[in-house]
Motif scaffolding. Structure first.
Motif, short mmCIF file in Angstrom:
data_model
loop_
_atom_site.label_atom_id
_atom_site.label_comp_id
_atom_site.label_asym_id
_atom_site.label_seq_id
_atom_site.Cartn_x
_atom_site.Cartn_y
_atom_site.Cartn_z
N ALA A 13 0.85 -1.19 0.00
CA ALA A 13 0.00 0.00 0.00
C ALA A 13 0.88 1.24 0.00
O ALA A 13 2.01 1.23 0.52
CB ALA A 13 -0.92 0.01 1.21
N ARG A 14 0.36 2.32 -0.58
CA ARG A 14 1.16 3.53 -0.73
C ARG A 14 0.31 4.77 -0.50
O ARG A 14 -0.84 4.84 -0.91
CB ARG A 14 1.77 3.57 -2.13
CG ARG A 14 2.70 4.74 -2.41
CD ARG A 14 3.36 4.54 -3.77
NE ARG A 14 4.25 5.63 -4.14
CZ ARG A 14 4.98 5.67 -5.25
NH1 ARG A 14 4.93 4.66 -6.09
NH2 ARG A 14 5.76 6.70 -5.51
N VAL A 15 0.89 5.74 0.20
CA VAL A 15 0.26 7.05 0.39
C VAL A 15 1.15 8.08 -0.29
O VAL A 15 2.35 8.16 -0.02
CB VAL A 15 0.09 7.40 1.88
CG1 VAL A 15 -0.65 8.74 2.01
CG2 VAL A 15 -0.68 6.31 2.61
N THR A 67 -3.63 1.40 5.38
CA THR A 67 -3.28 0.49 6.48
C THR A 67 -4.44 -0.38 6.93
O THR A 67 -4.25 -1.22 7.82
CB THR A 67 -2.76 1.30 7.69
OG1 THR A 67 -3.75 2.28 8.08
CG2 THR A 67 -1.47 2.01 7.34
N GLU A 68 -5.61 -0.23 6.35
CA GLU A 68 -6.80 -0.98 6.78
C GLU A 68 -6.58 -2.48 6.69
O GLU A 68 -7.00 -3.25 7.57
CB GLU A 68 -8.01 -0.56 5.93
CG GLU A 68 -9.27 -1.37 6.18
CD GLU A 68 -9.83 -1.22 7.57
OE1 GLU A 68 -10.65 -2.08 7.97
OE2 GLU A 68 -9.47 -0.27 8.28
N GLN A 69 -5.92 -2.95 5.63
CA GLN A 69 -5.72 -4.38 5.43
C GLN A 69 -4.35 -4.87 5.90
O GLN A 69 -3.93 -5.96 5.59
CB GLN A 69 -5.91 -4.73 3.95
CG GLN A 69 -7.36 -4.76 3.50
CD GLN A 69 -8.15 -5.83 4.22
OE1 GLN A 69 -7.69 -6.95 4.43
NE2 GLN A 69 -9.36 -5.50 4.61
N ARG A 70 -3.66 -4.05 6.66
CA ARG A 70 -2.31 -4.36 7.18
C ARG A 70 -1.41 -4.92 6.07
O ARG A 70 -1.14 -6.13 6.00
CB ARG A 70 -2.37 -5.34 8.35
CG ARG A 70 -1.10 -5.31 9.20
CD ARG A 70 -1.11 -6.33 10.33
NE ARG A 70 -0.01 -6.09 11.25
CZ ARG A 70 1.26 -6.38 10.99
NH1 ARG A 70 1.58 -6.94 9.86
NH2 ARG A 70 2.21 -6.10 11.86
N PRO A 71 -0.93 -4.05 5.21
CA PRO A 71 -0.10 -4.51 4.08
C PRO A 71 1.23 -5.09 4.56
O PRO A 71 1.72 -4.75 5.64
CB PRO A 71 0.12 -3.22 3.28
CG PRO A 71 0.05 -2.13 4.32
CD PRO A 71 -1.02 -2.58 5.27
N LEU A 95 4.02 -2.41 11.67
CA LEU A 95 3.99 -2.42 10.21
C LEU A 95 5.40 -2.25 9.66
O LEU A 95 6.24 -1.59 10.26
CB LEU A 95 3.09 -1.29 9.69
CG LEU A 95 1.62 -1.33 10.10
CD1 LEU A 95 0.90 -0.08 9.58
CD2 LEU A 95 0.93 -2.58 9.58
N THR A 96 5.64 -2.83 8.51
CA THR A 96 6.91 -2.62 7.79
C THR A 96 6.70 -1.45 6.85
O THR A 96 5.79 -1.47 6.01
CB THR A 96 7.31 -3.88 7.02
OG1 THR A 96 7.36 -4.99 7.92
CG2 THR A 96 8.67 -3.69 6.37
#
Length: 255
Positions: free
Chosen positions: A86-88, A166-170, A203-204
């Motif tokens: 995931a990316r912001v 981050t909802e799905q814990r990437p 999280l990584t």
């Protein structure tokens, strides 16, 4: 310890096969371990965004290999990488659907990387959960669940992008200067909430920043890119002892 993600001898070029061909990443090597929170520094043109685009699949790899959990993903498509990455982005307008409500955007994030099928969306059942996670951002987002995203403030919209990412814990979270477009107060608030969520959920994460103070304050590891290579990589106690003056003196040596 086996790396979560490994980049081996990566070469990434732009304008390939033309007179304007440029090699951005120059035989770059990087091992990222589970739970790493890495702040990424580098001058303009050092290759920071190219590194993220290469990891995300937006730019093809000309040479080298990328592995995730030991599996080669060098040529895996951008779409398939959303199952684990995931990316912001820096721009608050990216990463959200402007005409959909906050709750509808979060519902999309809830199904990120999953197989698409025809089914009831069950939005109402998720509202208590959405209210709970938006409340953690402490910026009033929880009161705007039924508001179209295009009507949010920049800070609220970027907070929503972060929650969606981050909802799905990437397996891997990429933060591409995600506070740079915000005013100093809003930026500091989002950075605090970012650190809380990343550290509490282990999280990584890789985070590009131009703020030396943030690079020193946050994360367990710091890397500096220069001319498409990692020239400095410090972690743990060594990073804790690093000062702004020492970091600035290092930048002076790579100018």
């Amino acid at each position: 310890m086996t790396p979560l993600l490994s980049l081996k001898d990566i070469v990434t070029k732009v304008n390939t096969g033309t007179p304007n061909e440029v090699m951005i990443l120059q035989h770059l090597n990087l091992d990222i371990y589970d739970g790493d929170f890495i702040t990424v520094l580098g001058s303009n043109g050092a290759g920071k965004s190219t590194l993220f685009n290469t990891i995300g699949g937006g730019l093809p790899v000309d040479e080298g290999h990328i592995t995730l959990h030991g599996k080669d993903i060098t040529h895996t498509s951008v779409e398939k990488r959303t199952a684990f990455l995931a990316r912001v982005f820096q721009d608050p307008k990216m990463g959200t659907a402007p005409r959909m409500t906050v709750a509808e955007n979060l519902l999309l994030a809830l199904h990120r990387g999953k197989r698409r099928t025809l089914r009831l969306r069950r939005l109402k059942q998720q509202l208590p959960h959405f209210k709970a996670i938006t409340t953690t951002m402490q910026n009033g987002l929880e009161t705007r669940l039924n508001t179209a995203t295009e009507n949010l403030s920049g800070g609220q919209r970027q907070a929503l992008s972060f929650l969606m990412a981050t909802e799905q814990r990437p397996d891997l979270l990429l933060l591409d200067e995600h506070t740079a477009a915000l005013d100093p107060k809003t930026s500091a608030e989002l950075m605090h909430q970012t650190n809380e969520r990343v550290t509490q959920e282990n999280l990584t994460c890789l985070m590009i920043t131009h703020h030396l103070d943030d690079a020193l304050k946050y994360g367990n590891r710091l890397i500096v890119l220069d001319q498409g290579k990692i020239k400095f990589d410090v972690r743990g106690d060594e990073k804790k002892q690093l000062t702004k003056e020492k970091l600035l003196s290092f930048f002076d040596t790579i100018e």
